[in-house]
Design an enzyme around this catalytic site. Structure first.
Site, mmCIF file in Angstrom:
data_model
loop_
_atom_site.group_PDB
_atom_site.id
_atom_site.type_symbol
_atom_site.label_atom_id
_atom_site.label_comp_id
_atom_site.label_asym_id
_atom_site.label_seq_id
_atom_site.Cartn_x
_atom_site.Cartn_y
_atom_site.Cartn_z
ATOM 1 N N ALA A 52 2.678 -5.637 4.066
ATOM 2 C CA ALA A 52 1.816 -6.651 4.699
ATOM 3 C C ALA A 52 1.076 -7.552 3.708
ATOM 4 O O ALA A 52 0.280 -8.392 4.129
ATOM 5 C CB ALA A 52 0.812 -6.032 5.674
ATOM 6 N N ALA A 53 1.349 -7.415 2.403
ATOM 7 C CA ALA A 53 0.690 -8.322 1.443
ATOM 8 C C ALA A 53 1.112 -9.767 1.733
ATOM 9 O O ALA A 53 0.288 -10.688 1.671
ATOM 10 C CB ALA A 53 1.025 -7.918 0.015
ATOM 11 N N GLY A 54 2.384 -9.961 2.067
ATOM 12 C CA GLY A 54 2.853 -11.303 2.436
ATOM 13 C C GLY A 54 2.204 -11.789 3.723
ATOM 14 O O GLY A 54 1.943 -12.987 3.889
ATOM 15 N N ASP A 55 1.934 -10.867 4.636
ATOM 16 C CA ASP A 55 1.268 -11.245 5.894
ATOM 17 C C ASP A 55 -0.188 -11.620 5.632
ATOM 18 O O ASP A 55 -0.708 -12.574 6.238
ATOM 19 C CB ASP A 55 1.326 -10.084 6.891
ATOM 20 C CG ASP A 55 2.760 -9.707 7.243
ATOM 21 O OD1 ASP A 55 3.629 -10.595 7.210
ATOM 22 O OD2 ASP A 55 3.001 -8.529 7.537
HETATM 23 O O1 RIB Z 1 5.361 -7.369 6.769
HETATM 24 C C1 RIB Z 1 5.124 -6.015 7.047
HETATM 25 C C2 RIB Z 1 5.587 -5.686 8.428
HETATM 26 O O2 RIB Z 1 6.990 -5.814 8.492
HETATM 27 C C3 RIB Z 1 5.306 -4.270 8.883
HETATM 28 O O3 RIB Z 1 4.052 -4.132 9.480
HETATM 29 C C4 RIB Z 1 6.480 -3.967 9.794
HETATM 30 O O4 RIB Z 1 6.105 -3.770 11.133
HETATM 31 C C5 RIB Z 1 7.446 -5.127 9.630
HETATM 32 O O5 RIB Z 1 7.365 -6.012 10.680
#
Ligand code: RIB
Length: 293
Positions: A240-243
């Site tokens: 989730a660092a990219g998120d």
């Molecule tokens: O970017 C990380 C996410 O990728 C995770 O939370 C997982 O659910 C996938 O969608």
């Protein structure tokens, strides 16, 4: 000014196991702790944008199973408007994630309810049209992404596409994207060869390339080129660092910040996220992003 962000995207429940090393094909490894964490690139980016100070609405789908509740509750707890989160029959989206001692991960996603998001309702389109920034990823059907981006283009909402997971995309969809966010692997798949941000400017007008611990690079059709370093951190889990990066970038963009400042802010969000385990559980608040800068 509060940044109004609408995310049209996926929600998953992440089933996470830590392991000393990631398994190779055909290999079994004995792992450590098991945790379940709300995730999904769409939901993560919605939570990231909300924690970064945005006013965020999420358009997505969860299933009719026990995995739906923690996902819905997690979004709501972050202050995300879940009015447009559907519950559909069948299982919720699930991600199987292994994380090694170097903070690297392996992820397999079973889309479940996310696959039911094949189009937008009139209310969804109104939410997109009323936002400053639309944020999409590629864990839902492409028809919904294309409809959201076309709606944004018609309404003057800035369409940001995080083209993850990697796949080739139709030119018609890309023609409605204002800002593309990709990592190096995603850029290579889109371009058909290893690519720098400027190599993708024939597809979209602005490109941000995330470079992990090295920061991010930017190019646009006006000739602006930027390289931004990320704060140095001790990473424990890069999930989730990219998120975190993309959600924070959407807020900074909606706030009208200069590009370099927006990128530094987003890099700080990604860096803080990597210091903590899990997906949505690791996304930083606005105060934490600012402290990291
Ligand atoms: O970017 C990380 C996410 O990728 C995770 O939370 C997982 O659910 C996938 O969608």
């Amino acid at each position: 000014m509060t940044a109004r962000v609408v995310v049209v995207g996926s929600a998953n429940l992440d089933l996470v196991v830590t392991a000393p090393a990631l398994p190779r094909p055909g290999e079994t490894v004995l792992g450590g702790e098991f945790t379940t964490v709300p995730g999904g690139k769409g939901a993560n980016q919605a939570v990231a944008a909300a924690r970064a100070g945005g006013e965020v609405a999420f358009v997505g789908a969860v299933g009719g199973d026990d995995f739906a509740r923690p996902q819905r509750d997690n979004l709501a707890a972050a202050g995300v408007d879940v009015t447009r989160l559907r519950t559909v029959p069948g299982p919720s989206g699930v991600a199987l994630i292994a994380v090694d001692r170097h903070a690297e991960n392996l992820i397999v996603v079973a889309p479940g309810a996310n696959a039911a998001l094949t189009g937008l309702s009139a209310e969804d389109r109104a939410a997109v049209a009323g936002a400053d920034v639309l944020l999409c990823q590629l864990e839902i059907p492409l028809e919904a992404v294309a409809e959201a981006a076309a709606t944004a283009r018609a309404a003057g909402t800035v369409a940001v596409l995080n083209a993850a997971p990697a796949r080739r995309l139709p030119a018609e969809l890309l023609s409605t994207v204002d800002l593309l966010v990709v990592n190096e692997g995603e850029a290579e798949v889109l371009a058909g060869h290893p690519a720098q941000p400027a190599d993708l400017l024939d597809l979209v007008p602005r490109v941000v390339m995330t470079l992990g611990a090295r920061g991010a690079a930017y190019a646009d059709r006006d000739g602006l080129r930027l390289d931004v370093a990320a704060p140095a951190v001790e990473a424990v889990d890069t999930t989730a660092a990219g998120d975190a990066f993309t959600g924070a970038l959407a807020v900074a963009w909606a706030e009208g910040r200069p590009v370099g400042e927006a990128l530094r802010w987003a890099c700080a969000a990604g860096a803080v996220c990597a210091t903590r385990p899990g997906a949505s559980s690791s996304l930083p608040t606005r105060a934490e992003i600012e402290a990291a800068l």
